[in-house]
Design a protein around this motif. Structure first.
Motif, PDB file in Angstrom:
ATOM      1  N   ALA A 169       0.990  -4.531  -0.550  1.00 41.21           N
ATOM      2  CA  ALA A 169       0.108  -3.203  -0.998  1.00 41.21           C
ATOM      3  C   ALA A 169      -0.355  -4.512  -2.763  1.00 41.21           C
ATOM      4  CB  ALA A 169       0.766  -2.336  -1.300  1.00 41.21           C
ATOM      5  N   GLN A 170      -1.659  -4.827  -3.043  1.00 41.31           N
ATOM      6  CA  GLN A 170      -1.915  -5.526  -4.089  1.00 41.31           C
ATOM      7  C   GLN A 170      -1.900  -4.221  -5.155  1.00 41.31           C
ATOM      8  OE1 GLN A 170      -4.897  -8.581  -3.561  1.00 41.31           O
ATOM      9  NE2 GLN A 170      -5.729  -6.191  -4.152  1.00 41.31           N
ATOM     10  N   GLY A 171      -1.902  -2.856  -4.795  1.00 36.95           N
ATOM     11  CA  GLY A 171      -1.634  -1.658  -5.529  1.00 36.95           C
ATOM     12  C   GLY A 171      -3.372  -1.627  -6.249  1.00 36.95           C
ATOM     13  N   ASP A 172      -4.191  -1.996  -5.096  1.00 37.22           N
ATOM     14  CA  ASP A 172      -5.444  -1.644  -4.842  1.00 37.22           C
ATOM     15  C   ASP A 172      -6.397  -0.888  -4.486  1.00 37.22           C
ATOM     16  OD1 ASP A 172      -6.018  -3.332  -4.034  1.00 37.22           O
ATOM     17  OD2 ASP A 172      -7.035  -4.264  -5.350  1.00 37.22           O
ATOM     18  N   THR A 179      -7.694  -0.208   6.930  1.00 36.07           N
ATOM     19  CA  THR A 179      -7.133  -0.757   5.915  1.00 36.07           C
ATOM     20  C   THR A 179      -7.822  -1.941   5.279  1.00 36.07           C
ATOM     21  OG1 THR A 179      -5.184   0.142   6.360  1.00 36.07           O
ATOM     22  CG2 THR A 179      -4.945  -1.565   4.663  1.00 36.07           C
ATOM     23  N   PRO A 180      -8.112  -2.367   4.166  1.00 36.38           N
ATOM     24  CA  PRO A 180      -8.987  -3.083   3.300  1.00 36.38           C
ATOM     25  C   PRO A 180      -8.096  -4.677   3.496  1.00 36.38           C
ATOM     26  CG  PRO A 180      -9.821  -1.330   2.046  1.00 36.38           C
ATOM     27  CD  PRO A 180      -8.307  -1.020   2.846  1.00 36.38           C
ATOM     28  N   LEU A 181      -8.254  -5.587   3.322  1.00 41.53           N
ATOM     29  CA  LEU A 181      -7.215  -6.170   3.319  1.00 41.53           C
ATOM     30  C   LEU A 181      -7.305  -8.168   2.519  1.00 41.53           C
ATOM     31  CD1 LEU A 181      -4.538  -8.308   4.923  1.00 41.53           C
ATOM     32  CD2 LEU A 181      -6.063  -8.977   7.009  1.00 41.53           C
ATOM     33  N   VAL A 182      -6.636  -8.620   1.962  1.00 37.11           N
ATOM     34  CA  VAL A 182      -7.353  -9.790   1.291  1.00 37.11           C
ATOM     35  C   VAL A 182      -6.550 -10.271   2.224  1.00 37.11           C
ATOM     36  CG1 VAL A 182      -7.575 -10.905  -0.935  1.00 37.11           C
ATOM     37  CG2 VAL A 182      -7.818  -8.696  -0.644  1.00 37.11           C
TER      38      VAL A 182
END
Ligand code: DHB
Ligand code: FE
Length: 285
Positions: A267-270, A134-137
């Motif tokens: 979740a960022q929504g993207d 899962t991409p993580l910022v």
């Protein structure tokens, strides 16, 4: 480094590499001149603990010889960094933390590698085109204990991949994967794009893994990011950040979690998760 048929690292590979990494980082021998009195006091106390365990639990000759055999294998397999960082380092960190202000620290572990790629924030950690997870910022600010942003700060960050393996120690991963040294911007802020790591399992095929199995313990650490946050004139902080609700968070085999070190990504929504975390460094004394 050795590899099993499925391409995952064996304990012999990871362990020996951890020993090599430790030696080349020259982390050894930095205690300086230790007085005979100090050596005697601490070593005596350690031996007292061993003697007491033997006495209290009526350890037999076959058990003593099995222990000797196991100790030899840990050395031959190069697993001392692995074993010590899982079962002992948290106590040394606890002692160090007593004199540290600012953000909470945690153990370094055996998989730190210096001199990784330098990146300016906002940064994306080096990863494979096919990197799973899962991409993580991960974003935040580095400040001093007085609240002033530290624009000269760097975050040395490294973590396992979506299967729990570390680059530099698992032969199927490219060098430098999911590792980097990120410089903050002029407001001390950083934003790092990566993927969420998976929990880490101590290799089960080496002497440390065999001991864990023989004792009926589990070999897992909760998923975590490793960081060394540093700034000129400030005491660097070595720490780890965990993920809310993650497996093994309450039963880390390395006992290196702290409530202050748990992220709750949203979740960022993207399709990406985002987590904010600020670091506070104390002045060098
Ligand atoms: C060990 C591995 C880790 O990833 C870590 O953070 C701490 C210890 C180990 O196997 O010793
Ligand atoms: Fe780790």
């Amino acid at each position: 480094m050795t590899t099993m048929e499925n391409g995952s690292p064996t304990a012999a590979g990871s362990g020996a590499s951890a020993t090599q990494a430790f030696r080349s980082a020259q982390q050894s021998g930095t205690a300086g001149d230790v007085s005979a009195e100090r050596v005697s006091t601490v070593v005596r106390a350690m031996l007292d603990g061993v003697h007491r365990a033997i006495h209290d639990h009526q350890v037999t000759y076959p058990e003593f010889q099995a222990a000797k055999q196991w100790l030899i294998e840990v050395g031959e397999g190069g697993e001392w960094p692995l074993f010590l960082d899982v079962f002992v380092e948290h106590e040394v960190e606890d002692v160090a933390a007593r004199t540290q202000q600012g953000s909470k620290g945690s153990i370094l572990g055996p998989y730190y590698l210096p001199d990784q790629q330098r990146l300016d924030s906002a940064a994306t950690l080096p990863m494979r085109a096919s990197e799973r997870g899962t991409p993580l910022v991960f974003a935040g600010q580095v400040r001093d204990t007085g609240g002033t942003p530290l624009s000269g700060a760097t975050l040395d960050i490294w973590h396992a991949d979506d299967e729990g393996y570390y680059s530099g120690f698992a032969p199927h991963l490219p060098d430098g994967n999911l590792r980097g040294v990120v410089s903050v911007n002029d407001q001390g802020r950083f934003e790092i794009t990566t993927i969420q790591p998976a929990p880490y399992q101590i290799p089960t095929d080496g002497p440390t893994g065999k001991l864990i199995e023989a004792a009926g313990w589990h070999p897992w650490r909760p998923a975590h990011l490793h960081l060394i946050v540093a700034a000129p004139g400030h005491r660097p902080i070595t720490t780890q950040l965990y993920f809310e609700g993650g497996d093994w968070l309450d039963s880390d085999v390395a006992e290196a979690t702290k409530p202050e070190l748990v992220l709750s990504p949203q979740a960022q929504g993207d399709g990406r998760m985002r987590s904010e975390y600020d670091f506070v460094l104390e002045p060098e004394r």
